[in-house]
Every structure is written in structure tokens, then in C-alpha cells.
Design an enzyme around this catalytic site. Structure first.
Site, PDB file in Angstrom:
ATOM      1  N   SER A 114     -17.354  13.458 -37.288  1.00 19.26           N
ATOM      2  CA  SER A 114     -18.100  12.211 -37.041  1.00 19.26           C
ATOM      3  C   SER A 114     -17.245  11.045 -36.586  1.00 19.26           C
ATOM      4  O   SER A 114     -17.788   9.981 -36.269  1.00 19.26           O
ATOM      5  CB  SER A 114     -18.891  11.811 -38.293  1.00 19.26           C
ATOM      6  OG  SER A 114     -20.015  12.643 -38.456  1.00 19.26           O
ATOM      7  N   LYS A 117     -18.282   9.486 -33.409  1.00 24.88           N
ATOM      8  CA  LYS A 117     -19.302   8.432 -33.346  1.00 24.88           C
ATOM      9  C   LYS A 117     -18.702   7.093 -32.928  1.00 24.88           C
ATOM     10  O   LYS A 117     -19.420   6.211 -32.452  1.00 24.88           O
ATOM     11  CB  LYS A 117     -20.016   8.301 -34.687  1.00 24.88           C
ATOM     12  CG  LYS A 117     -20.944   9.469 -35.030  1.00 24.88           C
ATOM     13  CD  LYS A 117     -21.655   9.218 -36.354  1.00 24.88           C
ATOM     14  CE  LYS A 117     -22.729  10.275 -36.648  1.00 24.88           C
ATOM     15  NZ  LYS A 117     -22.159  11.564 -37.056  1.00 24.88           N
ATOM     16  N   SER A 172     -23.379   7.650 -41.340  1.00 28.31           N
ATOM     17  CA  SER A 172     -23.053   8.693 -40.369  1.00 28.31           C
ATOM     18  C   SER A 172     -24.279   9.530 -40.020  1.00 28.31           C
ATOM     19  O   SER A 172     -24.194  10.754 -39.867  1.00 28.31           O
ATOM     20  CB  SER A 172     -21.938   9.597 -40.919  1.00 28.31           C
ATOM     21  OG  SER A 172     -21.254  10.242 -39.873  1.00 28.31           O
TER      22      SER A 172
END
Length: 479
Positions: A114, A117, A172
Site C-alpha cells: 500500500s 497509494k 488504506s
């Protein structure tokens, strides 16, 4: 006819007098012309009063150094080396200058989880109005990977875009990423835009398959690229504010519930102490990537960014090893000579995000549309975000602005923010071009500076003296 020869000596005397008067004037005229030319050339080459001298070029660092395996650091004799860590790849850099202070396997390509991101936010965040509202459809939530982290986005519920971003940064939420990517033009289009953004920042190790960071064949990044994304993100006030939020409220259908940031260095929870001066950024975990982290902190006017990828000790290790890197950077990083730079090479300084905000295609009936920043409100009541707008609701715990000031080179800018494409910066570029043309004109004028006004006065004076002398000589001759 008798012609008198008596006045001839007077005429000769007048001629000598004329030459005696003209000679010093001609000498003075030549000196004035030379002085004017010297002054003009000096004005063309020397800085004007109050104008700073150009800075000395910094020491060049071979970018190939960071492509070598193992630890790369350049310390003076007796300098303290960086800590020995279990992570398969890590990096610590000065976010202000972009100098990489130390790194280990900086360009090793690995799954990012993640932390990807951060790149998603760099690409999409500037394109959507934060105050716009959007009603989620069932179709937008399809395709989310099994076992993904979810913030709880539900179909038929209307959310502000700012709510969805809090779901991305704090929890997340892959469901929030799905909706935002749909508003940006779709999953595949967003993946391609993310790669373009990475290339424009000089991050060439990153391959995007799933914009939310979910494990996918071929999806990779590196400690170097992730540090680039973290540094650039801090230059965006919206990004910096969201990633620094420890807690927020997330809306449900008529009510809301609390969410917390999964970055334990920011919240100081789950047995992991909060790091002093922490600015946040992004953590991640998947079974294929292990634990990954981009973290940034500020102390005594310096901002450091670190990346840690896949340490052997699990979740706790990723935070503690990031802590060790930050501690070393603040205590001893100033002693180290840079081994690389997070700044892109000049040839790749294009854009970190598209200049013209994208306007999503008209959605289904009853769903709000999004307005591009700087435009009027779109149908459905979506308000366009204006520059300098206040923090989003619930962002009180975050910073009100970017922790990193944008510089003329980025940056830019900053970033560009971070930086705009050459020739595609709109009115700002036009103003810059006009200023440059004006400065060039002034320099040209300085180079060809007009002679001193003393010169024409001397010439006119010489002519007047000569005329008067000749007139007196003729009068004497006539007599």
C-alpha cells in the site's frame, strides 16, 4: 589691386590657436567614448546592484552509485555509519535538498504493497475537487482483491471526495481507491497515469498493475522510488495534511464512525512509540510484499524521509527500523556526503501530475459530478476547490500546509507543484516568458549602452570654438 599681406601672420596665428583648442577637446572626446564603452561592457557582464551572485554548482553525484548492491554511504573519517537493518532494501534522504544520505539496495525492485497509494495520491489528488460529492454505485466496488483492507465504502451512499481520501490515507482503504480511480477515468487509465507520474519524477523502477498496491504479477517499485513519492507528496499541502492525520471520522448512511491511521509511528499505538516530529506518509502490507513503509519527520528545521521494505521482523520491525534510520539521519546524516539525489534529472522534469484537472464522464442519474479546480460548480452541487482553501473537515490534527516549500526548480514544483511541463504551465508560463524577454531586453540595452552625454557636448563645443576662431580670422583679413 593692392593686396595687403599684413593680416597673414594673424591668420596663421588663428590657425595655430584653433588647433591648440581642438586637440585637447578631441583627446577628451576619445577618452569619454572609451569610458562609455567600458561602462557598457561592464554593465552587460557584472550583476546589477542588489543582484546576488549565481550560486556555485554543487558537487555532482554519480547516479549509478545507488544502483550498486549493498550499503552506500560516504562518511568522513570517524563518521558514524548507518544502523545495520534486516530490511531487504532501505533509504534515508534529506527531503529539503533531495540528497540521499545512505541507502541499501536502493533500486532493488520489490512489491510495494500500500505504499504505492502515495503515487496514486500524487497522480489523482490534484485532479478532483475535495468538496465534491459522489454517490457510489455497486459497479464501482467490483474487482476489489480478496483480503484487501477496506474503510467501509458502501453503494448508494453519498461521500465527499475528501472523505474518500481520508479512507485512503488513514485506513488504506482499497474500496476508496476503487471509487476515486473510477472518477479519474478508470482502473487501467489510472495505472498508466501513475506510471507517467513516476517517470516524470525520475522514478523508473515502478511498474503499476493495481493502483491500490494489491499484489499483482509484475507490480514492483523500489526504496528509491518510494522515497521520491514521499518527498514529492510532502510538497503538496493536501497530501501533507491527509498523511499527517492520526484520526478522523468516516461517514456511513446517516451516521459516522472513527478511523485511525495505520501508520503506528504517527499514532503511537499497538506498542510502538510515536516518533517525535513525525509527518506521516504511508505504510503497507501484503503477503507478497511483506511490511513496507514511507515515513517522514521534521526536527530542527530539517525534514528527512525514509523507506523500509520487507524487514525480517514483521510489523514491529518496519517501524523500529524506520525509527533507527531517522535517528541516524538527524544525529549524523549531516556528516555524510550525498550518495545520490531524489531530484529527477533535467531531461525527466516534466510533470508530477497532469496540469489540466480531469472532469469525470457524466455519471448515472442521481449521482453528483465533479468540478475541475478553477471551474464553476458542476451539476449536482459539487463545489470546485479553490486555491488556498482551508483544511478539509476533520483535518484539524494535520498540518495546514506543505512541510516543504516549493522551489523554483521543482519543483515545482513543486512540484509542482511539484513542477509543470515546459510550455504547458498556462498564464504562469506566459508571465515567466514575458519576464525573461524583458530581462533579455534590459541585458541587451546594457550591453549596447549609449555613450556618455559628455561626448556630444564636447563635439558641439569644439565646433563652436572653431567657428568663432575662423570668423575672427576672416575679419582681420578683410581689414
Amino acid at each position: 589691386m593692392i593686396v595687403s599681406s599684413a593680416p597673414r601672420p594673424a591668420a596663421g596665428l588663428a590657425t595655430l590657436l584653433l588647433l591648440a583648442l581642438l586637440l585637447p577637446l578631441l583627446v577628451l572626446s576619445s577618452a569619454a567614448s572609451a569610458a562609455a564603452a567600458t561602462a557598457g561592457s561592464t554593465a552587460a557582464t557584472a550583476p546589477r546592484p542588489g543582484e546576488p551572485m549565481p550560486p556555485r554548482p554543487g558537487a555532482r553525484v554519480d547516479p549509478a552509485l545507488l544502483h550498486r548492491a549493498g550499503t552506500q554511504v560516504r562518511l568522513p573519517p570517524g563518521g558514524t555509519p548507518p544502523p545495520s537493518l534486516s530490511a531487504r532494501s532501505w533509504l534515508v534522504a534529506d527531503a529539503g535538498t533531495g540528497h540521499v544520505l545512505a541507502a541499501f539496495n536502493a533500486h532493488r525492485k520489490m512489491p510495494p504493497a500500500s505504499t504505492l497509494k502515495a503515487l496514486f495520491a500524487l497522480t489523482v489528488l490534484p485532479k478532483l475537487s475535495q468538496n465534491a460529492q459522489h454517490t457510489v454505485s455497486e459497479r464501482e466496488l467490483s474487482g476489489i482483491g480478496e483480503g484487501s483492507s477496506l474503510v467501509g465504502v458502501k453503494e448508494d451512499v453519498t461521500y465527499k471526495v475528501a472523505d474518500l481520501w481520508r479512507g485512503v490515507f488513514l485506513h488504506s482503504g482499497n474500496d476508496a481507491v476503487r471509487v476515486l480511480a473510477g472518477l479519474n477515468g478508470g482502473w487501467e487509465a489510472t495505472a498508466r497515469e501513475m506510471e507517467a507520474t513516476a517517470r516524470s519524477l525520475g522514478a523508473f523502477d515502478t511498474k503499476v498493475v493495481s493502483p491500490d498496491g494489491y499484489d499483482a504479477p509484475g507490480q514492483v517499485s523500489s526504496a528509491y522510488d518510494l522515497a521520491v513519492f514521499g518527498r514529492e507528496g510532502l510538497r503538496n499541502p493536501d497530501f501533507a495534511r491527509y498523511c499527517a492525520l492520526p484520526y478522523a471520522s468516516f461517514p456511513a448512511d446517516g451516521w459516522s464512525y472513527g478511523i485511525r491511521n495505520t501508520n503506528r509511528l504517527l499514532t503511537g499505538e499497538d506498542g510502538i512509540a510515536k516518533y517525535p516530529g513525525i509527518l506521516g506518509v504511508k505504510n503497507g502490507y501484503t503477503s507478497g510484499a511483506g511490511h513496507t513503509l514511507i515515513a517522514a519527520a521534521r526536527r530542527d528545521g530539517r525534514t528527512l524521509v525514509v523507506t523500509v521494505m520487507n524487514p525480517s521482523g514483521g510489523q514491529r520491525a518496519v517501524y523500529e527500523e524506520a525509527r533507527e534510520l531517522l535517528d541516524w539521519g538527524f544525529a549524523h546524516g549531516a556528516e555524510a556526503r550525498p550518495v545520490g539525489s531524489l531530484l529527477p534529472p533535467p531531461a525527466t522534469r516534466l510533470v508530477s501530475r497532469p496540469k489540466t484537472p480531469a472532469v469525470p464522464a457524466a455519471p448515472d442519474t442521481g449521482r453528483a459530478t465533479l468540478a475541475a479546480p478553477g471551474k464553476g460548480p458542476a451539476s449536482g452541487g459539487a463545489a470546485a476547490r479553490t486555491p488556498g482553501s482551508g483544511p478539509v473537515a476533520g483535518a484539524g490534527a494535520g498540518s495546514g500546509g506543505s512541510p516543504l516549500a516549493r522551489t523554483p526548480s521543482g519543483s515545482a514544483p513543486a512540484a509542482g507543484s511539484s513542477g509543470d511541463t515546459a510550455g504547458a504551465a498556462g498564464p504562469a508560463a506566459d508571465r515567466s516568458a514575458e519576464d525573461g524577454a524583458r530581462a533579455a531586453g534590459q541585458a541587451a540595452m546594457a550591453a549596447g549602452q549609449a555613450p556618455s552625454p559628455l561626448l556630444p557636448l564636447l563635439v558641439v563645443g569644439s565646433a563652436c570654438v572653431a567657428a568663432a576662431t575662423l570668423w575672427m580670422a576672416r575679419r582681420r583679413t578683410v581689414r
